[in-house]
Design a protein around this motif. Structure first.
Motif, PDB file in Angstrom:
ATOM      1  N   GLU A  28     -24.100  51.354 -39.678  1.00 42.67           N
ATOM      2  CA  GLU A  28     -24.680  50.045 -39.966  1.00 42.67           C
ATOM      3  C   GLU A  28     -25.251  49.434 -38.712  1.00 42.67           C
ATOM      4  N   ASP A  29     -24.505  49.573 -37.556  1.00 43.12           N
ATOM      5  CA  ASP A  29     -25.002  49.035 -36.307  1.00 43.12           C
ATOM      6  C   ASP A  29     -26.310  49.703 -35.913  1.00 43.12           C
ATOM      7  N   ASP A  31     -28.510  51.102 -37.878  1.00 39.59           N
ATOM      8  CA  ASP A  31     -29.583  50.656 -38.764  1.00 39.59           C
ATOM      9  C   ASP A  31     -30.066  49.272 -38.374  1.00 39.59           C
ATOM     10  N   GLU A  32     -29.096  48.383 -38.066  1.00 36.41           N
ATOM     11  CA  GLU A  32     -29.471  47.022 -37.743  1.00 36.41           C
ATOM     12  C   GLU A  32     -30.240  46.959 -36.443  1.00 36.41           C
ATOM     13  N   TYR A  35     -33.691  48.109 -37.042  1.00 35.41           N
ATOM     14  CA  TYR A  35     -34.464  47.093 -37.762  1.00 35.41           C
ATOM     15  C   TYR A  35     -35.009  46.056 -36.795  1.00 35.41           C
ATOM     16  N   ASN A 224     -26.306  35.175 -36.091  1.00 38.36           N
ATOM     17  CA  ASN A 224     -26.317  36.444 -36.822  1.00 38.36           C
ATOM     18  C   ASN A 224     -25.962  37.585 -35.868  1.00 38.36           C
ATOM     19  N   GLN A 226     -24.332  40.223 -36.212  1.00 32.92           N
ATOM     20  CA  GLN A 226     -24.442  41.571 -36.779  1.00 32.92           C
ATOM     21  C   GLN A 226     -25.890  42.059 -36.801  1.00 32.92           C
ATOM     22  N   ARG A 227     -26.844  41.150 -36.547  1.00 31.93           N
ATOM     23  CA  ARG A 227     -28.266  41.469 -36.475  1.00 31.93           C
ATOM     24  C   ARG A 227     -28.772  42.065 -37.786  1.00 31.93           C
ATOM     25  N   LYS A 228     -28.265  41.546 -38.891  1.00 39.73           N
ATOM     26  CA  LYS A 228     -28.728  41.974 -40.210  1.00 39.73           C
ATOM     27  C   LYS A 228     -29.959  41.163 -40.607  1.00 39.73           C
ATOM     28  N   TYR A 229     -30.685  41.698 -41.584  1.00 38.59           N
ATOM     29  CA  TYR A 229     -31.792  40.929 -42.136  1.00 38.59           C
ATOM     30  C   TYR A 229     -31.216  39.790 -42.958  1.00 38.59           C
ATOM     31  N   ASP A 230     -31.460  38.546 -42.504  1.00 36.14           N
ATOM     32  CA  ASP A 230     -30.897  37.366 -43.145  1.00 36.14           C
ATOM     33  C   ASP A 230     -31.955  36.258 -43.123  1.00 36.14           C
TER      34      ASP A 230
END
Length: 326
Positions: A28-29, A31-32, A35, A224, A226-230
């Motif tokens: 996940e890290d 991928d983020e 991104y 954020n 986790q650096r996710k798309y938000d």
């Protein structure tokens, strides 16, 4: 003493328990992080598309408020005074019709696409070169330098469109379209009129961009981690960054507006001003220090949501481009 086969049985059970919580987190890290920077195989065209989409959204949605800001800044050198945003909307709509608030938007739409395509493409490239994508830490110096390079390139494309836009935003503008406006400016003032404000624009936009990008990066990492798309985080961080940057650079924006609209003035002193220093001197002589803060409220009101829209649109484009190229 425990039998050997008992000791040897324990590690496999321990090894079996570890991969489940660890492997998904690492994936996940990765991928983020990919991104945030876009995949390494992402093409220049993808960056151009994301930037153009963000620029058009930013400049068109809040255009009427930007038109009011221009009007309020121009009255610093004489003319009808507005007491606030609502007063300006009411009077402009009553005297000129609501469409007057949208006059010149075609110029922005035409210029913002290519200018912001260059803006974000240069930003992504130079941020990578300066090491802004290394690790997961915060790199304000690299981000600031990347932002300065981005705005220098994009403003070279956008400045003529911005001049045309502001001329058409003024009260009593007689131009039917951007072609007529551009032709009139070139015929009466020459090609230099499209770039007379470029040095001032750079002096304003380089710190504005540095503040905007570094504030956005810092707020994004804080809100954020986790650096996710938000989208919500991107929107809030972008809006706050835009408000801070707009407030800090309003005096230079007043000077820029002065230089870009001076050709419409009947005042000889204003028409013959040639530089940032000339403009600043005239504004200070006639308005004092408060003249440099003309249009502060509508500038923040316009820039805060437009920057939020810009960052949200850009991050959305990046996210879907990432998914399509992953």
């Amino acid at each position: 003493m425990l039998p050997p086969d008992h000791d040897s049985a324990r590690p496999p059970a321990h090894d079996h328990a570890l991969p489940n919580p660890i492997v998904p987190v690492e994936e996940e890290d990765d991928d983020e992080f990919d991104y945030e920077a876009l995949p390494k195989n992402t093409t220049l065209a993808s960056n151009l598309i994301a930037g153009a989409f963000a620029g058009i959204m930013e400049h068109t949605v809040m255009y009427p408020v930007d038109a009011i800001k221009t009007r309020m800044q121009v009255v610093a050198i004489g003319g009808t005074s507005y007491t606030g945003i609502s007063n300006a909307i009411t009077r402009i709509s009553a005297n000129e019709g609501a469409r007057a608030l949208w006059r010149g938007i075609t110029s922005v739409a035409l210029g913002a696409g290519p200018a912001h395509a260059v803006y974000f493409s240069v930003y992504e490239y130079t941020k990578q070169v300066f090491g802004g994508n290394e690790g997961v830490g915060y790199h304000p110096i690299a981000t600031s330098f990347a932002g300065a390079c981005a705005t220098t390139a994009s403003d070279a494309l956008m400045n003529p469109f911005d001049v045309i836009k502001q001329r058409m935003q003024l009260a009593g503008s007689r131009f039917a379209n951007i072609g007529a406006c551009a032709s009139s400016i070139y015929r009466t003032e020459g090609f230099s009129a499209f770039y007379i404000s470029y040095p001032t624009t750079l002096m304003m936009n380089i710190p504005l961009t540095a503040i905007n990008f570094t504030s956005y990066e810092a707020l994004s990492k804080l809100m954020n981690p986790q650096r996710k798309y938000d989208p919500l985080t991107h929107c809030v961080a972008g809006g706050l960054a835009g408000a801070v940057a707009a407030a800090a650079t309003t005096p230079l924006d007043v000077i820029k507006t002065f230089l870009q609209t001076k050709g419409t003035s009947t005042d000889a002193e204003i028409r013959h001003s040639r530089s940032l220093v000339d403009a600043a001197r005239i504004i200070y002589k006639r308005e004092g220090a408060r003249g440099f803060m003309r249009g502060l409220k509508p500038r923040i009101v316009a820039n805060m949501p437009s920057t939020a829209i810009c960052w949200t649109s850009y991050e959305m484009a990046k996210f879907y481009l990432y998914k399509s190229s992953a």
